[in-house]
Design a protein around this motif. Structure first.
Motif, PDB file in Angstrom:
ATOM      1  N   UNK A  41       0.835  -1.196   0.000  1.00  0.00           N
ATOM      2  CA  UNK A  41       0.000   0.000   0.000  1.00  0.00           C
ATOM      3  C   UNK A  41       0.875   1.254   0.000  1.00  0.00           C
ATOM      4  N   UNK A  42       0.235   2.363  -0.181  1.00  0.00           N
ATOM      5  CA  UNK A  42       0.947   3.634  -0.215  1.00  0.00           C
ATOM      6  C   UNK A  42       0.133   4.650  -0.978  1.00  0.00           C
ATOM      7  N   UNK A  43       0.386   5.929  -0.690  1.00  0.00           N
ATOM      8  CA  UNK A  43      -0.391   6.990  -1.350  1.00  0.00           C
ATOM      9  C   UNK A  43      -0.146   7.016  -2.864  1.00  0.00           C
ATOM     10  N   UNK A  44      -0.928   7.782  -3.582  1.00  0.00           N
ATOM     11  CA  UNK A  44      -0.752   7.920  -5.030  1.00  0.00           C
ATOM     12  C   UNK A  44       0.674   8.340  -5.363  1.00  0.00           C
ATOM     13  N   UNK A  45       1.225   7.696  -6.387  1.00  0.00           N
ATOM     14  CA  UNK A  45       2.568   8.064  -6.833  1.00  0.00           C
ATOM     15  C   UNK A  45       3.667   7.563  -5.930  1.00  0.00           C
TER      16      UNK A  45
END
Ligand SMILES: Nc1ncnc2c1ncn2[C@@H]1O[C@H](COP(=O)(O)OP(=O)(O)OP(=O)(O)O)[C@@H](O)[C@H]1O
Ligand SMILES: [Mg+2]
Lengths: 260, 322
Positions: A41-45
């Motif tokens: 997982x991880x934020x956009x970009x």
């Protein structure tokens, strides 16, 4: 490389990837044991898809190494990596749009075809046997995904949710050990998403798969994954069980930072 | 599978019936020599169009050098029959094989290129072959080779055309042909699903070149004379027109396109300068009224699935990298 009696299927060591001045991934190290279902997982970009692209050979890592099943695959051509046992789906669906649903899955069986070019061009008996085998196997996979009744439909005629499922069916048909799913539930409604997650859990058991799953929906990932890796701006900021990740301050900050 | 077989046999029987009727009309003299050479030209053009369709329509590799492969086959077989007394059929096959070697050679370096760059490279290949022939005394330079024995009979030509169509169609309808179509549809996904895309592009070019080379040989042994100019880029363009007109990706379409263009060509013989203009107008009309070609398979028809496809493209454009 013994991880307490478990076997490591995928071992990424300090892999980096830059695009011009942009460092999309910096020195990412992670490992996946055989049979695990891991969330990414991880934020956009953050670099999630970029990591998939390195793992599947779309482009080579700028530095670092990738080891699949004790073999270095960093920089190998995508089709070879697929033969070595890693298959993927794409965040932005990449079906063979004007081919039928059945033909889409058949493509993934191509590597296992035993009839040669010449037997096909001359339509020798081996050709028919080989083609029948492929058709049969492809139909079996479609049945698992409830797509068998639409097997003769052109792929682009499927609903969005079914197109996503067809991509997974196609990846599974290649016979991978490691299945890489890039936001498989994107654009699906909650019901479809739940069905999909049950299906993923089921094929994991049925086909002895190891799965790396990119997903935006936190609650969804938390529910099904054994362990989770968190990427932020190209760097790995956390790794742990869902409970550990949920309370990790760095993770909370990364996600809050994105919303701010 | 059974359905496919039935269609196959219906096609073969129709073709044989057509052959028989023409054979009778030729032997009884009802068909004149003019009609006969038109029929031979149609056969040659069908071979060219069907083989280019494999490269461009099926595998999605734009090529403007098909006349180059034709040229290699024509010169090779003509030299073999003229200077070495090689029998007709082996000479034609040898011409095809040498053209296929060129297919591999051209394939390897150029297949790293895509789209416009590949088109330019294949155009360059065709022109290089032409200029080499133009400057080689041994093959007659600008005046070319003449006195080539007219050994291409209607029966021979029919057999070669039939074999071309059947073999290429068999290829397309197999897992190997599907691999080529997958490259056309989505190269990144094809590669990710385990297709060695480079290998299949080279295979498409090689098979395409093999049959184009044989078509060249048959053409040389029909019209007595070959000159480098017979295989310039206008000839390549003409083959593209046949394929596009019939419908990219459809073997039946390529056949119809070849027949149509040959008829146009024959009836416009007196006005060669009009030919290109008419081709262009026909192409433009087609783009407007039948964008998927005369016989474009319903499968590939844009009108029917255009909307869905546009949606899928939106999804792709949201992120250019895979
Ligand atoms: N081929 C490329 N060329 C240039 N920049 C790229 C390329 N691929 C990715 N990037 C950049 O690398 C960074 C990471 O992109 P990536 O697609 O991996 O993010 P992601 O974590 O998958 O995001 P999302 O959740 O939006 O899918 C972004 O800034 C992106 O613009
Ligand atoms: Mg992404």
């Amino acid at each position: 490389m013994t991880q307490s009696a478990k076997t490591v299927l995928l071992d990424v060591k300090e892999a980096s990837r830059s695009f011009g001045g942009l460092k999309a991934l910096s020195e990412v190290s992670l490992h996946i044991d055989t049979g695990e279902l891991i969330g990414l997982i991880g934020p956009n970009g953050a670099g999630k898809t970029t990591l998939f692209n390195l793992l599947t050979g779309v482009y080579p890592p700028s530095t670092g190494s990738i080891i699949l099943n004790n073999e270095s695959i960093g920089g190998m051509k995508p089709y070879k990596i697929n033969h070595k046992g890693a298959a993927r789906t794409f965040q932005n669906i990449r079906l063979f749009t004007s081919m039928t649903v059945l033909e889409n899955v058949k493509i993934a069986f191509h590597q296992h075809a035993r009839h040669s070019l010449f037997t096909s061009m001359l339509r020798l008996p081996k050709h028919f046997k080989g083609e029948d085998e492929i058709t049969q196997k492809a139909m079996d996979i479609l049945k698992i995904f409830d797509l068998d009744e639409q097997s003769e439909e052109v792929a682009s005629n499927l609903s969005y949710g079914n197109q996503r499922r067809l991509e997974i069916a196609r990846a599974l048909a290649a016979g991978p050990k490691l299945l890489l799913l890039d936001e498989p539930a994107a654009g699906m409604n909650p019901n479809e998403t739940r069905d999909l997650m049950n299906l993923i859990a089921w094929i994991r058991k049925e086909f002895d798969l190891t799965i790396l799953l990119i997903e935006h929906d936190m609650s969804l990932v938390m529910g099904v994954c054994d362990r989770i890796y968190v990427l932020d701006r190209g760097m790995l900021i956390a790794n742990g069980t869902p409970t550990e990740i949920r309370s990790n301050p760095k993770v909370i900050e990364a996600y809050l930072g994105q919303e701010a | 599978m059974k359905k496919l077989n039935k269609n196959f046999w219906v096609g073969i029987i129709a073709a044989l019936a057509f052959y028989g009727v023409v054979q009778v009309l030729l032997t009884t003299g009802i068909f004149t020599d003019v009609t006969r050479s038109m029929l031979l030209l149609i056969g040659v053009n069908i071979m060219l169009a069907v083989s280019l369709n494999l490269i461009t329509g099926i595998t999605g590799q734009f090529s403007i050098g098909h006349a180059g492969f034709m040229s290699v086959g024509a010169y090779t077989s003509a030299i073999l029959t003229l200077d070495y007394n090689v029998p007709f059929v082996p000479a034609i096959i040898a011409g095809g094989l040498l053209a296929a070697v060129f297919g591999v050679l051209i394939g390897m370096p150029t297949l790293r290129l895509n789209g416009d760059y590949l088109a330019i490279a294949t155009l360059g290949f065709g022109e290089i072959i032409r200029i080499i022939m133009l400057n080689t005394e041994y093959v007659g330079g600008a005046s070319g080779l003449s006195g080539i024995p007219a050994k291409t009979t209607w029966t021979m030509l029919f057999l070669f055309t039939l074999i071309t169509v059947v073999v290429i169609n068999n290829f397309i309808g197999s897992t190997h042909g599907r691999a080529c179509i997958a490259i056309r549809e989505n190269e990144i996904a094809a590669e990710a699903m385990g297709i060695n895309t480079t290998r299949y592009k080279i295979i498409a070019f090689t098979i395409g070149a093999l049959f184009a080379g044989m078509a060249g040989g048959l053409s040389a042994h029909t019209f007595y004379v070959i000159t480098p100019g017979s295989f310039n880029f206008l000839k390549s363009f003409e083959i593209i027109v046949m394929v596009v007109l019939g419908g990219l990706g459809s073997t039946a379409g390529s056949i119809v396109g070849a027949v149509f263009v040959t008829l146009l060509y024959t009836y416009l013989r007196e006005f060669p300068e009009w030919r290109m203009i008419i081709y262009s107008i026909v192409l433009i009309l087609m783009m407007i009224f039948r964008p998927s070609g005369l016989l474009g398979k319903t499968k590939f028809s844009l009108g029917k699935f255009g909307k869905k496809e546009a949606k899928a493209n939106d999804a792709i454009s949201e992120n250019s990298a895979p």
